[in-house]
Design an enzyme around this catalytic site. Structure first.
Site, PDB file in Angstrom:
ATOM      1  CG  ASP A 195      13.669  -4.781  19.368  1.00 43.55           C
ATOM      2  OD1 ASP A 195      14.878  -4.471  19.331  1.00 43.55           O
ATOM      3  OD2 ASP A 195      13.109  -5.452  18.479  1.00 43.55           O
ATOM      4  CG  ASP A 231       7.140 -13.976  21.308  1.00 42.06           C
ATOM      5  OD1 ASP A 231       6.102 -14.628  21.477  1.00 42.06           O
ATOM      6  OD2 ASP A 231       7.249 -13.058  20.469  1.00 42.06           O
ATOM      7  CB  VAL A 232      11.406 -19.060  21.778  1.00 39.08           C
ATOM      8  CG1 VAL A 232      11.480 -19.037  20.252  1.00 39.08           C
ATOM      9  CG2 VAL A 232      12.523 -19.903  22.361  1.00 39.08           C
ATOM     10  CB  ILE A 284       7.486 -24.529  15.995  1.00 43.90           C
ATOM     11  CG1 ILE A 284       6.830 -25.144  17.248  1.00 43.90           C
ATOM     12  CG2 ILE A 284       6.987 -25.186  14.711  1.00 43.90           C
ATOM     13  CD1 ILE A 284       5.370 -24.979  17.367  1.00 43.90           C
ATOM     14  CD  GLU A 291       1.075  -7.944  19.466  1.00 50.21           C
ATOM     15  OE1 GLU A 291       2.131  -8.245  20.039  1.00 50.21           O
ATOM     16  OE2 GLU A 291       1.025  -7.133  18.510  1.00 50.21           O
ATOM     17  CG  HIS A 326       3.641  -3.850  21.583  1.00 46.46           C
ATOM     18  ND1 HIS A 326       4.590  -3.084  20.954  1.00 46.46           N
ATOM     19  CD2 HIS A 326       3.510  -4.983  20.844  1.00 46.46           C
ATOM     20  CE1 HIS A 326       5.023  -3.727  19.873  1.00 46.46           C
ATOM     21  NE2 HIS A 326       4.383  -4.889  19.795  1.00 46.46           N
ATOM     22  CE1 TYR A 334      10.711 -18.309  13.731  1.00 46.63           C
ATOM     23  CE2 TYR A 334      10.544 -17.127  15.812  1.00 46.63           C
ATOM     24  CZ  TYR A 334      10.417 -17.154  14.443  1.00 46.63           C
ATOM     25  OH  TYR A 334       9.997 -16.033  13.765  1.00 46.63           O
TER      26      TYR A 334
HETATM   27  C1  UD2 Z   1       4.800 -10.559  17.714  1.00 43.20           C
HETATM   28  C2  UD2 Z   1       4.609 -11.009  19.147  1.00 43.20           C
HETATM   29  C3  UD2 Z   1       4.213 -12.469  19.147  1.00 43.20           C
HETATM   30  C4  UD2 Z   1       2.974 -12.717  18.330  1.00 43.20           C
HETATM   31  C5  UD2 Z   1       3.173 -12.152  16.921  1.00 43.20           C
HETATM   32  C6  UD2 Z   1       1.867 -12.212  16.135  1.00 43.20           C
HETATM   33  C7  UD2 Z   1       6.074  -9.942  20.808  1.00 43.20           C
HETATM   34  C8  UD2 Z   1       7.463  -9.805  21.281  1.00 43.20           C
HETATM   35  N1  UD2 Z   1       5.870 -10.846  19.823  1.00 43.20           N
HETATM   36  O1  UD2 Z   1       5.980 -11.290  17.326  1.00 43.20           O
HETATM   37  O2  UD2 Z   1       4.010 -12.947  20.453  1.00 43.20           O
HETATM   38  O3  UD2 Z   1       1.864 -12.167  18.966  1.00 43.20           O
HETATM   39  O4  UD2 Z   1       3.613 -10.795  16.963  1.00 43.20           O
HETATM   40  O5  UD2 Z   1       2.011 -11.573  14.918  1.00 43.20           O
HETATM   41  O6  UD2 Z   1       5.187  -9.334  21.315  1.00 43.20           O
HETATM   42  N2  UD2 Z   1       7.372 -19.310  16.441  1.00 43.20           N
HETATM   43  C9  UD2 Z   1       8.055 -20.501  16.240  1.00 43.20           C
HETATM   44  N3  UD2 Z   1       8.382 -20.871  14.974  1.00 43.20           N
HETATM   45  C10 UD2 Z   1       8.078 -20.105  13.899  1.00 43.20           C
HETATM   46  C11 UD2 Z   1       7.411 -18.910  14.096  1.00 43.20           C
HETATM   47  C12 UD2 Z   1       7.075 -18.522  15.387  1.00 43.20           C
HETATM   48  O7  UD2 Z   1       8.345 -21.218  17.176  1.00 43.20           O
HETATM   49  O8  UD2 Z   1       8.424 -20.512  12.760  1.00 43.20           O
HETATM   50  C13 UD2 Z   1       6.981 -18.941  17.814  1.00 43.20           C
HETATM   51  C14 UD2 Z   1       8.177 -18.438  18.610  1.00 43.20           C
HETATM   52  O9  UD2 Z   1       7.991 -18.775  19.947  1.00 43.20           O
HETATM   53  C15 UD2 Z   1       8.082 -16.928  18.424  1.00 43.20           C
HETATM   54  C16 UD2 Z   1       6.582 -16.721  18.414  1.00 43.20           C
HETATM   55  O10 UD2 Z   1       6.032 -17.865  17.785  1.00 43.20           O
HETATM   56  O11 UD2 Z   1       8.756 -16.257  19.456  1.00 43.20           O
HETATM   57  C17 UD2 Z   1       6.101 -15.468  17.696  1.00 43.20           C
HETATM   58  O12 UD2 Z   1       6.644 -15.361  16.415  1.00 43.20           O
HETATM   59  P1  UD2 Z   1       7.605 -14.190  16.019  1.00 43.20           P
HETATM   60  O13 UD2 Z   1       8.454 -13.879  17.173  1.00 43.20           O
HETATM   61  O14 UD2 Z   1       8.279 -14.486  14.741  1.00 43.20           O
HETATM   62  O15 UD2 Z   1       6.554 -13.032  15.797  1.00 43.20           O
HETATM   63  P2  UD2 Z   1       6.743 -11.433  15.980  1.00 43.20           P
HETATM   64  O16 UD2 Z   1       8.161 -11.108  16.197  1.00 43.20           O
HETATM   65  O17 UD2 Z   1       6.038 -10.739  14.889  1.00 43.20           O
END
Ligand code: UD2
Length: 371
Positions: A343, A228-229, A140, A320, A250, A143
């Protein structure tokens, strides 16, 4: 020993064997018999010791039967005496058996690591069942830039040889790249709304997955993997993950004590887990199971988030935190090791990680989030 014992033995036989002197010697003192018996027993003992040690006994009827059965099944198998046999190479999974990592949860669910499963056996089982796997991913706003690498590497490593439906949830359908797919695999684009905050996008994934279950997943696939993407695949990731309900350890907490997990600790939130409770800290970026189980889980997490919203509280790690609460209350039937979500940039490559299957793609948060 009574001398009368000798009285019935024909004296000629003793003489013919040249044992007349021995007979005389024994007849003189009955205790000498005792000595002879002891010496014979000792000789027998030594003989048995050497024959067993060297294993030169002839095969008994059971062993002979098993050798002949083996022979009929496989003409290349030769009956062999054990002490002549060279050590055989053990099957791959046995020789690589893990002793360095936990393999079972306290409720006896397997924790999946390299060396704990045999791909070929699992493939035989799952191919017979003709399974289709659905992979949900959300791209979205900005991303969408992660889609190409995600899909290209998935085609190389994710459920190779199986039917796969990639369900791409996006607000930018025109940006979904067209990449060549293996036979039986397709990309299904589902257009959804976006949200201003990245946290809302992440949390609403639970709602969207549960909503689309009835429109798509129940009819189209057997299992779902929700991922996640902003990641890529870098090694085999196959049917060993499939189970009724699975979560992934995790990478930041795989060896931590429950008291240090970053669970939601405020009792006002539906995601609350008290200090000292909990089993593992699961990553929000990879979970799954049968469509039914994933539907129930995502629906419950979404409803919990709605209650939190009404109470003006947002769980510390959003979806999460709710996932962790759900998996604390509903124990997963399989747990994926951090091989399945890692990671490398942040955590390096410790020796216990023999494989890295699904890994983070470095991202500049300021550049990508909320854009
Ligand atoms: C962690 C978790 C994630 C979620 C998040 C909650 C892992 C690897 N990731 O990721 O699953 O639980 O914490 O805080 O465990 N996305 C979009 N557009 C956006 C924002 C997010 O498409 O503008 C989607 C996308 O698929 C992304 C996912 O939501 O992979 C999670 O967002 P993130 O990866 O930015 O979050 P992160 O890295 O904190």
């Amino acid at each position: 020993m009574s001398p009368s014992l000798f009285s019935f033995s024909p004296p000629k036989v003793w003489n013919m064997l040249g044992l007349g002197t021995l007979k005389e010697w024994l007849s003189n003192n009955s205790k000498r018999w005792l000595w002879v018996i002891l010496v014979l027993a000792a000789c027998l003992g030594v003989y048995r010791f050497f024959t067993l040690k060297l294993n030169i006994t002839t095969p008994g009827p059971e062993l002979q039967k098993s050798i002949s059965i083996q022979h009929q099944h496989n003409p290349t198998v030769q009956p062999c005496v054990q002490h002549q046999e060279k050590p055989k190479a053990e099957p791959q999974t046995k020789s690589q058996r893990r002793i360095d990592v936990p393999l079972l949860t306290p409720w006896l669910a397997p924790i999946v690591w390299d060396g704990t499963f045999d791909k070929d056996i699992l493939n035989e089982q799952f191919q017979d069942r003709n399974v289709t796997i659905g992979l949900t991913l959300f791209a979205i706003k900005k991303y969408v830039v992660f889609l190409k690498l995600f899909l290209e590497t998935a085609e190389k490593y994710f459920m190779v040889g199986y039917k796969v439906n990639y369900y791409v949830f996006t607000d930018r359908p025109a940006d979904v790249p067209k990449i060549p797919l293996q036979q039986g695999r397709k990309v299904i684009t589902l257009v959804v709304q976006n949200y201003a905050r990245w946290q809302d996008i992440s949390m609403h994934r639970m709602e969207m997955i549960s909503n689309f279950s009835h429109q798509h997943f129940f009819q189209e696939v057997d299992y779902l993997a929700c991922m996640d993407v902003d990641m890529k695949f870098s090694d085999h990731l196959g049917v060993e993950i499939l189970s009724s309900l699975f979560g992934t350890l995790h990478p930041g907490y795989y060896r931590a004590q429950p008291k240090s997990f970053s669970y939601e600790r405020r009792p006002q939130s539906q995601a609350y887990i008290p200090k000292g409770k909990g089993d593992f800290y699961y990553a929000g970026g990879f979970f799954g199971g049968t469509v039914q189980q994933v539907y129930e889980m995502t629906k419950a997490c979404h409803e919990a988030m709605l209650i939190d919203k009404k109470n003006n509280i947002e769980a510390v790690w959003h979806d999460e935190s709710h996932l962790n609460k759900y998996l604390f209350l509903h124990k997963p039937t399989k747990v994926l090791s951090p091989e399945y979500l890692w990671d490398e940039q942040l955590l390096g490559r410790p020796a216990f990680l023999r494989k890295l299957r699904y890994v983070a793609v470095p991202k500049n948060h300021a550049e990508i989030r909320n854009k």
